[in-house]
Design a protein around this motif. Structure first.
Motif, short mmCIF file in Angstrom:
data_model
loop_
_atom_site.label_atom_id
_atom_site.label_comp_id
_atom_site.label_asym_id
_atom_site.label_seq_id
_atom_site.Cartn_x
_atom_site.Cartn_y
_atom_site.Cartn_z
N HIS A 282 0.81 -1.22 0.00
CA HIS A 282 0.00 0.00 0.00
C HIS A 282 0.84 1.27 0.00
N GLU A 283 2.10 1.16 0.45
CA GLU A 283 3.00 2.31 0.43
C GLU A 283 3.85 2.35 -0.84
N ASN A 284 3.78 1.30 -1.66
CA ASN A 284 4.63 1.15 -2.84
C ASN A 284 6.10 1.36 -2.44
N LEU A 285 6.51 0.55 -1.47
CA LEU A 285 7.83 0.67 -0.86
C LEU A 285 8.51 -0.70 -0.85
N LEU A 286 9.78 -0.72 -1.23
CA LEU A 286 10.61 -1.92 -1.13
C LEU A 286 11.68 -1.66 -0.08
N ARG A 287 11.78 -2.57 0.89
CA ARG A 287 12.84 -2.47 1.89
C ARG A 287 13.72 -3.70 1.77
N PHE A 288 15.02 -3.47 1.76
CA PHE A 288 15.99 -4.55 1.63
C PHE A 288 16.93 -4.54 2.81
N ASN A 289 17.46 -5.73 3.14
CA ASN A 289 18.38 -5.91 4.24
C ASN A 289 19.80 -5.64 3.74
N PRO A 290 20.43 -4.56 4.21
CA PRO A 290 21.76 -4.20 3.68
C PRO A 290 22.84 -5.24 3.99
N GLN A 291 22.76 -5.88 5.15
CA GLN A 291 23.77 -6.89 5.50
C GLN A 291 23.66 -8.10 4.58
N LEU A 292 22.44 -8.60 4.37
CA LEU A 292 22.27 -9.75 3.49
C LEU A 292 22.60 -9.38 2.04
#
Length: 164
Positions: free
Chosen positions: A44-54
């Motif tokens: 609903h926010e049109n947001l992608l969050r990624f894990n920087p360490q992985l």
């Protein structure tokens, strides 16, 4: 934000646009994700969050598999609406048809578990040693009581801790 990551997100969107012959609204991309998940799509926010360490530890596979996986969630949401299953047939169609990738639900990246402090509680039983989390230890300090299931005696903090 690593340039390769943004470039891969854009490439995935262009592939979807070529496949479906329509445009898609681009998401905000963030590297503010911690823990066990490699990526999360906030529909609903049109947001992608990624894990920087992985991402750092698995860059090649992350760009090949994780980024399209999360983009496919947003594409599926824009195409089919909010009532579809997260890893359902619509998402799988996009993974196979658009990205020509297996629709794997989970990553297989090695995860470094952080060490946690355990507080050792005891009772009179021969095997009466219990390792409490910090949260449970704090509850005991505020007055909560826990009983041994065998002897029904109150568990008492031994003063010992250990790191697991």
């Amino acid at each position: 934000m690593p340039e390769q990551l943004n470039t891969r997100v854009e490439t995935c969107y262009q592939q979807a646009e070529d496949f479906f012959k329509r445009s898609f609204k681009r998401p905000v991309v963030s590297l503010k994700l911690r823990g066990q998940k490699a990526g999360v799509a906030h529909l609903h926010e049109n947001l992608l969050r990624f894990n920087p360490q992985l991402y750092r530890e698995n860059t090649e596979d992350f760009l090949r598999q994780t980024v399209p996986h999360e983009v496919a969630h947003l594409i599926a949401h824009q195409l089919f609406g909010g009532t579809i299953a997260p890893h359902g047939e619509e998402w799988q169609l996009i993974m196979r048809g658009v990205y020509e990738l297996p629709p794997n639900r989970c990553h297989t990246y090695e995860i470094q578990r952080r060490s946690v402090m355990r507080y050792i509680y005891r009772c009179p039983c021969p095997t009466g040693e219990f390792a409490f989390s910090g949260q449970r230890h704090k509850l005991v300090r505020k007055g909560r009581r826990y009983l041994c299931r065998s002897c029904r005696q109150v568990l008492v903090f031994s003063g010992e801790t250990r790191v697991e």
